[in-house]
Design a protein around this motif. Structure first.
Motif, PDB file in Angstrom:
ATOM      1  N   PHE A 152       0.857  -1.186   0.000  1.00 47.34           N
ATOM      2  CA  PHE A 152       0.000   0.000   0.000  1.00 47.34           C
ATOM      3  C   PHE A 152       0.893   1.236   0.000  1.00 47.34           C
ATOM      4  N   ARG A 153       0.382   2.302  -0.606  1.00 51.99           N
ATOM      5  CA  ARG A 153       1.104   3.571  -0.610  1.00 51.99           C
ATOM      6  C   ARG A 153       0.106   4.706  -0.449  1.00 51.99           C
ATOM      7  N   ALA A 154       0.394   5.600   0.483  1.00 53.01           N
ATOM      8  CA  ALA A 154      -0.516   6.713   0.758  1.00 53.01           C
ATOM      9  C   ALA A 154       0.286   7.956   1.086  1.00 53.01           C
ATOM     10  N   GLY A 155      -0.278   9.100   0.763  1.00 55.52           N
ATOM     11  CA  GLY A 155       0.286  10.370   1.188  1.00 55.52           C
ATOM     12  C   GLY A 155      -0.511  10.896   2.364  1.00 55.52           C
ATOM     13  N   PHE A 156       0.113  10.927   3.533  1.00 52.37           N
ATOM     14  CA  PHE A 156      -0.545  11.450   4.727  1.00 52.37           C
ATOM     15  C   PHE A 156      -0.169  12.925   4.861  1.00 52.37           C
ATOM     16  N   ILE A 157      -1.176  13.785   4.874  1.00 50.80           N
ATOM     17  CA  ILE A 157      -0.983  15.222   4.762  1.00 50.80           C
ATOM     18  C   ILE A 157      -1.268  15.899   6.101  1.00 50.80           C
ATOM     19  N   GLY A 158      -0.277  16.594   6.630  1.00 48.96           N
ATOM     20  CA  GLY A 158      -0.455  17.350   7.857  1.00 48.96           C
ATOM     21  C   GLY A 158      -0.666  18.821   7.542  1.00 48.96           C
ATOM     22  N   LEU A 159      -1.581  19.455   8.250  1.00 44.04           N
ATOM     23  CA  LEU A 159      -1.904  20.852   7.998  1.00 44.04           C
ATOM     24  C   LEU A 159      -1.290  21.760   9.061  1.00 44.04           C
ATOM     25  N   ALA A 160      -1.159  23.029   8.704  1.00 44.92           N
ATOM     26  CA  ALA A 160      -0.647  24.016   9.651  1.00 44.92           C
ATOM     27  C   ALA A 160      -1.663  24.224  10.769  1.00 44.92           C
ATOM     28  N   PRO A 161      -1.227  24.605  11.964  1.00 42.09           N
ATOM     29  CA  PRO A 161      -2.160  24.844  13.069  1.00 42.09           C
ATOM     30  C   PRO A 161      -3.244  25.837  12.671  1.00 42.09           C
ATOM     31  N   GLY A 162      -4.494  25.477  12.963  1.00 40.81           N
ATOM     32  CA  GLY A 162      -5.620  26.352  12.663  1.00 40.81           C
ATOM     33  C   GLY A 162      -6.224  26.163  11.298  1.00 40.81           C
ATOM     34  N   ALA A 163      -5.563  25.417  10.419  1.00 35.03           N
ATOM     35  CA  ALA A 163      -6.108  25.187   9.080  1.00 35.03           C
ATOM     36  C   ALA A 163      -7.291  24.220   9.162  1.00 35.03           C
ATOM     37  N   ASP A 164      -8.350  24.513   8.415  1.00 37.81           N
ATOM     38  CA  ASP A 164      -9.549  23.688   8.398  1.00 37.81           C
ATOM     39  C   ASP A 164      -9.403  22.617   7.318  1.00 37.81           C
ATOM     40  N   PRO A 165      -9.381  21.328   7.697  1.00 37.69           N
ATOM     41  CA  PRO A 165      -9.209  20.272   6.696  1.00 37.69           C
ATOM     42  C   PRO A 165     -10.230  20.332   5.571  1.00 37.69           C
ATOM     43  N   ILE A 166     -11.485  20.597   5.909  1.00 35.14           N
ATOM     44  CA  ILE A 166     -12.530  20.636   4.883  1.00 35.14           C
ATOM     45  C   ILE A 166     -12.266  21.764   3.893  1.00 35.14           C
ATOM     46  N   ALA A 167     -11.767  22.910   4.395  1.00 37.25           N
ATOM     47  CA  ALA A 167     -11.498  24.048   3.523  1.00 37.25           C
ATOM     48  C   ALA A 167     -10.273  23.830   2.649  1.00 37.25           C
ATOM     49  N   VAL A 168      -9.307  23.048   3.129  1.00 39.49           N
ATOM     50  CA  VAL A 168      -8.072  22.841   2.379  1.00 39.49           C
ATOM     51  C   VAL A 168      -8.231  21.770   1.301  1.00 39.49           C
ATOM     52  N   VAL A 169      -9.173  20.854   1.470  1.00 39.29           N
ATOM     53  CA  VAL A 169      -9.334  19.746   0.517  1.00 39.29           C
ATOM     54  C   VAL A 169      -9.460  20.234  -0.920  1.00 39.29           C
ATOM     55  N   PRO A 170     -10.320  21.220  -1.261  1.00 39.22           N
ATOM     56  CA  PRO A 170     -10.425  21.641  -2.663  1.00 39.22           C
ATOM     57  C   PRO A 170      -9.105  22.153  -3.240  1.00 39.22           C
ATOM     58  N   ALA A 171      -8.326  22.880  -2.428  1.00 35.85           N
ATOM     59  CA  ALA A 171      -7.050  23.395  -2.914  1.00 35.85           C
ATOM     60  C   ALA A 171      -6.061  22.258  -3.172  1.00 35.85           C
ATOM     61  N   VAL A 172      -6.051  21.274  -2.290  1.00 34.76           N
ATOM     62  CA  VAL A 172      -5.173  20.120  -2.480  1.00 34.76           C
ATOM     63  C   VAL A 172      -5.611  19.334  -3.716  1.00 34.76           C
ATOM     64  N   GLN A 173      -6.907  19.151  -3.872  1.00 32.34           N
ATOM     65  CA  GLN A 173      -7.429  18.434  -5.031  1.00 32.34           C
ATOM     66  C   GLN A 173      -7.062  19.164  -6.330  1.00 32.34           C
ATOM     67  N   GLN A 174      -7.159  20.496  -6.311  1.00 33.92           N
ATOM     68  CA  GLN A 174      -6.822  21.284  -7.493  1.00 33.92           C
ATOM     69  C   GLN A 174      -5.342  21.179  -7.820  1.00 33.92           C
ATOM     70  N   ALA A 175      -4.485  21.228  -6.793  1.00 31.34           N
ATOM     71  CA  ALA A 175      -3.042  21.113  -7.019  1.00 31.34           C
ATOM     72  C   ALA A 175      -2.695  19.764  -7.636  1.00 31.34           C
ATOM     73  N   ALA A 176      -3.357  18.712  -7.178  1.00 30.58           N
ATOM     74  CA  ALA A 176      -3.115  17.381  -7.748  1.00 30.58           C
ATOM     75  C   ALA A 176      -3.594  17.314  -9.189  1.00 30.58           C
ATOM     76  N   ALA A 177      -4.747  17.915  -9.463  1.00 29.06           N
ATOM     77  CA  ALA A 177      -5.329  17.855 -10.802  1.00 29.06           C
ATOM     78  C   ALA A 177      -4.494  18.615 -11.823  1.00 29.06           C
ATOM     79  N   GLU A 178      -3.714  19.597 -11.378  1.00 30.90           N
ATOM     80  CA  GLU A 178      -2.892  20.374 -12.299  1.00 30.90           C
ATOM     81  C   GLU A 178      -1.658  19.614 -12.761  1.00 30.90           C
ATOM     82  N   VAL A 179      -1.334  18.509 -12.096  1.00 32.54           N
ATOM     83  CA  VAL A 179      -0.234  17.645 -12.526  1.00 32.54           C
ATOM     84  C   VAL A 179      -0.774  16.679 -13.578  1.00 32.54           C
ATOM     85  N   PRO A 180      -0.104  16.531 -14.725  1.00 37.94           N
ATOM     86  CA  PRO A 180      -0.594  15.589 -15.735  1.00 37.94           C
ATOM     87  C   PRO A 180      -0.823  14.193 -15.158  1.00 37.94           C
ATOM     88  N   GLY A 181      -2.027  13.693 -15.304  1.00 39.67           N
ATOM     89  CA  GLY A 181      -2.384  12.397 -14.754  1.00 39.67           C
ATOM     90  C   GLY A 181      -2.928  12.451 -13.347  1.00 39.67           C
TER      91      GLY A 181
END
Length: 219
Positions: A152-181
């Motif tokens: 198994f392989r996973a990327g476990f993502i830690g956020l800065a103190p005070g960052a809202d996981p639900i709010a950060v998900v779209p930005a992380v998803q967008q950053a991944a989508a901008e990489v080919p594939g």
């Protein structure tokens, strides 16, 4: 314990499932680098896992391979592995194998054998083939010397103190989508271990018992 996920080894806020049985579903290194640069993300651990033979049973071996700042894994004794040939082991595995900090274990993987020194006892990232109390953490170099792939392989993502996981998900998803594939990459909030749910379910029992005993006493 039912509110603090760190008691169960969960030190990340988001999860990116990368691959299984040695196959990445997308360009993992590029995507992890892109995700680590998102505002609100403190760091990512590229977590690969396989099973090694110890001569006295099997041990799930997981890689400590930070992209950005390293995650703060929970260590109850000793420290994390910093160099090749070092191992931080889960408490259940330490008891099962009869080892402590300072002892050595011979691990045999799919491509090599290594004698590693136990430098710490701590809680593990939990994947499909290990619980948070069993397994061992090694550096990426030690992992590569033992295995030619992963279960198994996973990327476990830690956020800065005070960052809202639900709010950060779209930005992380967008950053991944901008990489080919990377458009098929899926990011989700860290899942609660089943043990947390069980604790949440049983913690009402003392109140129920107290009420029953009070009624019994009145009777």
């Amino acid at each position: 314990a039912a509110r603090n996920l760190e008691r169960f080894g969960v030190v990340h806020d988001l999860e990116l499932f990368i691959g299984i049985d040695g196959t990445d579903y997308f360009p993992s290194e590029d995507i992890l680098t892109a995700v680590a640069s998102v505002e609100g993300v403190a760091g990512v651990n590229d977590t690969r896992s396989e099973v090694a033979d110890t001569g006295n049973g099997q041990l799930a071996v997981l890689s400590v391979d930070p992209v950005g700042d390293p995650l703060e894994f929970v260590v109850s004794e000793g420290r994390l592995p910093y160099a090749g040939g070092e191992l931080t082991i889960g408490p259940a595995s330490a008891r099962s194998l009869g080892v402590d900090v300072g002892d050595t274990i011979e691990l045999t993987g799919t491509t090599g054998t290594a004698t590693v020194t136990v430098v710490g006892i701590g809680l593990m990232p939990q994947l499909a083939h290990n619980f948070y109390t069993d397994g061992g953490l090694v550096t990426a170099g030690t992992y590569d010397g033992l295995f030619d792939g992963f279960r198994f392989r996973a990327g476990f993502i830690g956020l800065a103190p005070g960052a809202d996981p639900i709010a950060v998900v779209p930005a992380v998803q967008q950053a991944a989508a901008e990489v080919p594939g990377g458009e098929i990459a899926s990011v989700s909030p860290a899942q609660e271990p089943s043990q947390v749910i069980e604790l949440q379910q049983v913690r009402v029992l003392p109140a129920v018992l107290a009420g029953f005993l009070a009624l019994l006493a009145l009777g």
